[in-house]
Design a protein around this motif. Structure first.
Motif, short mmCIF file in Angstrom:
data_model
loop_
_atom_site.label_atom_id
_atom_site.label_comp_id
_atom_site.label_asym_id
_atom_site.label_seq_id
_atom_site.Cartn_x
_atom_site.Cartn_y
_atom_site.Cartn_z
N MET A 104 0.77 -0.70 0.16
CA MET A 104 -0.05 0.20 0.34
C MET A 104 1.27 1.31 0.09
SD MET A 104 -2.96 0.77 2.57
CE MET A 104 -2.01 1.15 4.40
N THR A 105 0.73 2.13 -1.12
CA THR A 105 1.48 3.26 -0.93
C THR A 105 1.49 4.62 -0.11
OG1 THR A 105 0.52 4.08 -2.73
CG2 THR A 105 2.05 2.31 -3.73
N THR A 239 7.51 -0.52 7.64
CA THR A 239 6.11 -0.50 7.17
C THR A 239 5.81 0.81 7.60
OG1 THR A 239 6.05 -2.03 7.53
CG2 THR A 239 3.88 -1.88 6.67
N VAL A 240 5.72 1.33 8.45
CA VAL A 240 5.20 3.01 9.10
C VAL A 240 6.04 3.59 8.42
CG1 VAL A 240 4.30 4.52 11.19
CG2 VAL A 240 4.04 2.34 10.91
N GLU A 241 6.71 4.19 8.45
CA GLU A 241 8.08 4.86 7.14
C GLU A 241 7.64 5.03 6.16
OE1 GLU A 241 12.85 6.65 7.30
OE2 GLU A 241 12.40 4.86 8.46
N ARG A 242 7.58 4.06 5.55
CA ARG A 242 7.13 3.88 4.49
C ARG A 242 6.21 4.17 3.51
NH1 ARG A 242 9.00 -1.09 0.31
NH2 ARG A 242 7.85 -0.91 -1.49
N VAL A 243 4.73 4.19 4.24
CA VAL A 243 3.31 4.86 4.59
C VAL A 243 3.14 6.46 5.52
CG1 VAL A 243 1.09 4.02 4.81
CG2 VAL A 243 2.69 1.72 4.35
N ILE A 244 3.86 6.31 5.87
CA ILE A 244 3.43 7.59 5.83
C ILE A 244 4.32 9.06 6.59
CG2 ILE A 244 0.68 6.18 7.80
CD1 ILE A 244 2.45 7.53 10.25
N LYS A 247 4.79 11.39 9.70
CA LYS A 247 3.35 12.19 10.18
C LYS A 247 3.41 12.10 11.77
CE LYS A 247 1.38 12.44 6.01
NZ LYS A 247 1.63 11.37 4.90
N ARG A 248 2.56 12.16 12.31
CA ARG A 248 1.66 11.90 13.57
C ARG A 248 1.17 10.49 13.30
NH1 ARG A 248 4.12 14.96 18.59
NH2 ARG A 248 2.39 12.91 19.05
N GLY A 249 0.79 9.86 14.55
CA GLY A 249 0.48 8.64 14.08
C GLY A 249 -1.54 8.69 14.67
N THR A 250 -2.19 8.31 14.37
CA THR A 250 -3.61 8.33 14.28
C THR A 250 -3.91 8.53 15.31
OG1 THR A 250 -3.87 5.95 13.92
CG2 THR A 250 -4.46 7.71 12.38
#
Length: 278
Positions: A104-105, A239-244, A247-250
């Motif tokens: 997922m991009t 994975t989180v760095e690649r996708v967002i 940014k701050r987490g939800t």
């Protein structure tokens, strides 16, 4: 052309009116009816299933860790080894799941991110329970579960029990290897801190594997488990760095910065430090 194969000819059950079927046993209607998207984004289905299946694997991990801990407390190490191996394989399975989510991009994720509201993976009570069971006992992390009294009570009860590592150290002591009394009688509700006396205890085990074979195997099973757990955390960060990005987490955390701090947590510190001491 040959006739289509009919399994009933060989005795396969084909009629399930009023009888237990595969879907009945697994309650698939409930499971497969739980993927409710809150947006029209195609990739939200991937996001939901990734996290739901992770929670199912964590449910099994909790089941196995609890049983392994009880077995170690009873000095029944052989069954515990099988369970600990299974937990390591569960985290290997969870590691593979990140590869699917990474398809997922960032642009695809932003199409449904707002629909998540303030929900975030760090609010997973099962993940928190696993951390508590393994020994990372941060009481501050009870607060996200205060709105669910039954979950809060479950996690609080876990903090009152010895962790998996506490039981392993008690097992070492029962085998006649000196473990500091301060460690054995410590407040189990707090996170275990590395102790030189525990390093010496594990060094005695590693110095004579043949003489302490079961404890030697216990040590390696614990290291194996933490090894896979660390990889899971690392893949989560990547994975989180690649996708967002950053940014701050939800859920309001720092996102990648928060997850990187979690990489610093060591569950069984003396088992890693003893390698330098040998």
């Amino acid at each position: 052309m040959s006739e289509p194969y009919d399994p009933s000819v060989e005795g396969a059950e084909m009629s399930f009116d009023g009888r237990m079927s595969y879907g009945d046993y697994l309650q698939l209607d409930r499971i497969l009816g739980a993927q409710t998207r809150l947006s029209t984004a195609h990739d939200e289905m991937l996001f939901i299933i990734q996290h739901q299946t992770s929670e199912l694997w964590m449910r099994l991990a909790i089941h196995e860790i609890a049983a392994a801990r009880a077995a170690i407390a009873a000095d029944e190490l052989q069954p515990a080894f099988k369970m600990l191996t299974r937990v390591a394989r569960i985290f290997e399975q969870l590691n593979g799941a990140w590869d699917v989510l990474r398809t997922m991009t960032p642009s695809e994720y932003t199409r449904f991110r707002e629909a998540l509201g303030q929900s975030s993976g760090f609010q997973s009570f099962q993940y928190r329970e696993i951390e508590y069971m393994l020994g990372n006992r941060n009481r501050a992390m009870l607060r996200p579960h205060a709105h669910r009294p039954e979950v809060h009570a479950r996690l609080t009860a876990e903090l009152a029990r010895p962790s998996l590592y506490d039981e392993a150290l008690r097992c070492v002591a029962r085998a006649g290897i000196a473990v500091p009394e301060a460690v054995l009688s410590r407040d189990v509700g707090a996170t275990h801190r590395a102790d030189d006396g525990v390093i010496e205890a594990w060094r005695a085990v590693y110095a004579d594997p043949a003489g302490h074979w079961e404890l030697y195997e216990l040590a390696e099973k614990l290291v194996d488990l933490e090894d896979y757990f660390r990889r899971w955390r690392f893949n989560h960060v990547t994975t989180v760095e690649r996708v967002i990005g950053f940014k701050r987490g939800t859920g309001g955390t720092g996102g990648v910065s928060y997850l990187r701090r979690m990489l610093e947590v060591v569950l069984f510190p003396e088992l890693w430090q003893v390698r330098t001491a040998l």
